[in-house]
Design a protein around this motif. Sequence first.
Motif, mmCIF file in Angstrom:
data_model
loop_
_atom_site.group_PDB
_atom_site.id
_atom_site.type_symbol
_atom_site.label_atom_id
_atom_site.label_comp_id
_atom_site.label_asym_id
_atom_site.label_seq_id
_atom_site.Cartn_x
_atom_site.Cartn_y
_atom_site.Cartn_z
ATOM 1 N N ARG A 60 -2.406 -4.291 -1.349
ATOM 2 C CA ARG A 60 -1.747 -2.977 -1.544
ATOM 3 C C ARG A 60 -2.674 -1.819 -1.149
ATOM 4 O O ARG A 60 -2.324 -0.655 -1.337
ATOM 5 C CB ARG A 60 -1.325 -2.802 -3.006
ATOM 6 C CG ARG A 60 -0.407 -3.857 -3.586
ATOM 7 C CD ARG A 60 1.024 -3.778 -3.146
ATOM 8 N NE ARG A 60 1.746 -2.570 -3.438
ATOM 9 C CZ ARG A 60 2.486 -2.348 -4.522
ATOM 10 N NH1 ARG A 60 2.596 -3.270 -5.451
ATOM 11 N NH2 ARG A 60 3.127 -1.215 -4.667
ATOM 12 N N ALA A 61 -3.842 -2.131 -0.597
ATOM 13 C CA ALA A 61 -4.835 -1.101 -0.283
ATOM 14 C C ALA A 61 -4.340 -0.110 0.767
ATOM 15 O O ALA A 61 -4.539 1.099 0.628
ATOM 16 C CB ALA A 61 -6.143 -1.743 0.172
ATOM 17 N N ALA A 62 -3.681 -0.592 1.810
ATOM 18 C CA ALA A 62 -3.192 0.313 2.863
ATOM 19 C C ALA A 62 -2.167 1.288 2.297
ATOM 20 O O ALA A 62 -2.195 2.487 2.609
ATOM 21 C CB ALA A 62 -2.595 -0.492 4.009
ATOM 22 N N GLU A 63 -1.276 0.803 1.453
ATOM 23 C CA GLU A 63 -0.272 1.661 0.825
ATOM 24 C C GLU A 63 -0.943 2.708 -0.065
ATOM 25 O O GLU A 63 -0.604 3.891 -0.013
ATOM 26 C CB GLU A 63 0.678 0.799 -0.011
ATOM 27 C CG GLU A 63 1.706 1.571 -0.776
ATOM 28 C CD GLU A 63 2.539 0.690 -1.701
ATOM 29 O OE1 GLU A 63 3.414 1.267 -2.374
ATOM 30 O OE2 GLU A 63 2.315 -0.522 -1.771
ATOM 31 N N ALA A 64 -1.904 2.281 -0.874
ATOM 32 C CA ALA A 64 -2.605 3.200 -1.769
ATOM 33 C C ALA A 64 -3.370 4.260 -0.980
ATOM 34 O O ALA A 64 -3.328 5.445 -1.322
ATOM 35 C CB ALA A 64 -3.553 2.427 -2.678
ATOM 36 N N ARG A 65 -4.046 3.851 0.075
ATOM 37 C CA ARG A 65 -4.797 4.813 0.894
ATOM 38 C C ARG A 65 -3.874 5.828 1.560
ATOM 39 O O ARG A 65 -4.210 7.014 1.666
ATOM 40 C CB ARG A 65 -5.634 4.077 1.936
ATOM 41 C CG ARG A 65 -6.841 3.402 1.335
ATOM 42 C CD ARG A 65 -7.744 2.806 2.408
ATOM 43 N NE ARG A 65 -8.930 2.240 1.796
ATOM 44 C CZ ARG A 65 -9.304 0.981 1.933
ATOM 45 N NH1 ARG A 65 -8.592 0.145 2.673
ATOM 46 N NH2 ARG A 65 -10.400 0.541 1.348
ATOM 47 N N ALA A 66 -2.703 5.379 2.010
ATOM 48 C CA ALA A 66 -1.741 6.306 2.622
ATOM 49 C C ALA A 66 -1.248 7.323 1.592
ATOM 50 O O ALA A 66 -1.133 8.517 1.896
ATOM 51 C CB ALA A 66 -0.566 5.525 3.210
ATOM 52 N N LEU A 67 -0.963 6.872 0.377
ATOM 53 C CA LEU A 67 -0.533 7.785 -0.682
ATOM 54 C C LEU A 67 -1.629 8.799 -1.012
ATOM 55 O O LEU A 67 -1.363 9.995 -1.179
ATOM 56 C CB LEU A 67 -0.158 7.002 -1.944
ATOM 57 C CG LEU A 67 1.118 6.172 -1.869
ATOM 58 C CD1 LEU A 67 1.209 5.246 -3.082
ATOM 59 C CD2 LEU A 67 2.319 7.074 -1.787
ATOM 60 N N ILE A 68 -2.860 8.333 -1.104
ATOM 61 C CA ILE A 68 -3.996 9.206 -1.423
ATOM 62 C C ILE A 68 -4.218 10.215 -0.299
ATOM 63 O O ILE A 68 -4.463 11.403 -0.549
ATOM 64 C CB ILE A 68 -5.262 8.379 -1.718
ATOM 65 C CG1 ILE A 68 -5.066 7.596 -3.020
ATOM 66 C CG2 ILE A 68 -6.492 9.275 -1.788
ATOM 67 C CD1 ILE A 68 -6.087 6.497 -3.242
#
Length: 87
Positions: A60-68
């Motif tokens: 889920r890291a890519a999703e979290a980084r995009a949100l951040i």
Amino acid sequence: MSLIRVFSPATEGELLAVVAMLEARRVPHFVQGAGAGSLFPGALPIEALNGRVIMVPQERAAEARALIEDFQNSPAGGDDDQAGSKT
């Protein structure tokens, strides 16, 4: 489940905002240093004493980084261009 670092907040406000955003999107997360970090608050950030890191599952890291990234690039006051327009 392997957790990886996605964000190191500079302030308590940043930490709270990003955690709330991840919770709203149901992204599992862990704040490393949340317990010990609160014991030594201060103006001088020392990673070993009061540093905090937001970690998420690797998948889920890519999703979290995009949100951040969206959070960091958004205007602080919200969407001002729609606030006063009545056309």
